[in-house]
Enzyme design. Structure first.
Site: not given
Ligand SMILES: Cc1ncc(COP(=O)(O)O)c(C=O)c1O
Length: 390
Positions: A131, A216, A245
């Protein structure tokens, strides 16, 4: 259901079962005054817990000092956060581009790879089950074909290979490939760690073929896995790293770091964002990083992760516990529906989510206490027992 269902919000999320109004540390309160243990942290965002005093103070002070001037001018927090990220990534010779989210950080990485590689070498290879975001390019990088279908045609230049299959990756890297993009632990894909052997083989392959290794770290970065960055478990240094995040502990901010000579591919005019790196977000990030270093959050995540996993493994309805540090998936016994378990846990005062149809994801604050972990395991035990009996 709450009043929220009657708002003018677009229908992009499932019905929201609870309206939260306040949080402190690992505890949340809803609009009826009910208390919950937050073991999801806004999807691995509030790593220092809710309303952390250092972050709250930094945001308040910055809001009263300077909110925004654009990237045409310098601001102090931005430069300080870039220097700290560069140091924590461990290279000490990279550069940072700030943006506002994980998808934007990956967009920046993809554009940088294309610019670095030059015409004719624009393909980015990522893994099935990954993702990387919801913008058109990062959606195509995301290795979940079902999510692509309603939005075809997606931007050209993305290929997918089986997760942890080094031979398939080697076969896929032809002269059109600019970069490989991977998570150190596939988060949304079910909390599946890549492993040192795979990441070291990918590093060697990227070096051999002259392509960039982009990692990532949007979900895994900043202590969550028990190291500052997930790739540090595997003994490699990527060429490009993306984070978001936890960097703002709830303030929206993302960042794309690249090795100096790779970052040099970007020149003024190549990439930009109005809000990226603005003072309020970077003042929050500066306080987050200072607090994380003072608390040694990687060590806390390692210790707390081991404690929590040991408690979860003892539950009778749990088949397996996997993950790294405080990014944990609980694979449930055959026949258990993780969505139903997560909903029942919420009713019982514990926030977790179903990361796959059969697995729960736990990502509590990195400052979580043993007593809070005992409470969370106790709630899950009761919920699983009650659902099993029903
Ligand atoms: C590994 C990874 N990359 C990218 C993203 C996208 O981040 P954002 O939702 O901030 O755009 C996420 C979000 O869950 C993620 O887990």
């Amino acid at each position: 259901m709450t009043d929220l269902q009657d708002t003018r919000l677009m229908n992009t999320y499932p019905p929201q079962p609870v309206t939260f109004v306040r949080g402190v540390g690992s505890v949340l309160w809803d609009d009826a005054g009910r208390q919950y243990l937050d073991f999801l942290s806004g999807l691995a965002v509030t790593s220092l817990g809710h309303a952390h005093p250092a972050v709250a103070e930094a945001v308040c002070v910055q809001a009263k000092t300077l909110l925004h001037v654009s990237n045409l001018f310098g601001t102090e927090p931005q430069r300080q956060v870039a220097a700290t990220l560069d140091r924590l990534i461990g290279a000490g010779s990279g550069r940072v581009f700030f943006c506002n989210s994980g998808a934007e950080a990956n967009e920046a990485a993809i554009k940088l790879a294309r610019k670095w590689a030059g015409p004719g070498r624009h393909v980015v290879v990522s893994a099935y089950g990954s993702f990387h975001g919801r913008t058109l390019a990062t959606l195509h990088a995301t290795g979940q074909p079902a999510k692509h279908e309603p939005f075809q045609p997606l931007p050209e230049g993305f290929r997918h290979v089986a997760w942890r299959d080094i031979d398939q990756l080697a076969g896929c890297i032809d002269p059109t490939v600019a970069a490989v993009l991977l998570e150190p632990v596939q988060g949304e894909g079910g909390v599946n760690p890549a492993g040192a052997e795979y990441f070291q083989s990918v590093r060697a392959l990227c070096d051999e073929r002259g392509v960039l290794m982009i990692v990532d770290e949007v979900q895994t970065g900043l202590g969550r896995t028990g190291a500052w960055f997930g790739f540090q478990h595997y003994g490699v240094l990527p060429d490009v790293v993306t984070v978001a995040k936890a960097l703002g502990n709830g303030m929206p901010i993302g960042a794309c770091w690249a090795r100096d000579d790779v970052a040099a591919a970007f020149v003024p005019g190549d990439h930009a964002t109005t809000f990226g790196g603005q003072p309020l977000a970077t003042a929050a990030a500066r306080a987050v990083l200072a607090t994380m270093e003072a608390e040694d959050v990687p060590a806390r995540a390692r210790n707390a992760g081991a404690y929590l996993a040991a408690g979860l493994e003892k539950l009778p309805e749990v088949k397996a516990v996997r993950g790294l540090g405080l990014l944990i998936a609980v694979e449930l016994d055959e026949g258990k529906d993780a969505g139903r378990v997560a909903a029942a846990a919420l009713d019982a005062g514990l926030v977790v989510n179903a990361v796959t149809p059969t697995a729960l994801r736990l990502a509590p604050s990195l400052l979580v206490t043993e007593a809070e972990m005992d409470d969370a395991v106790g709630i899950l035990e009761r919920v699983l027992g009650a659902l099993g009996a029903s």
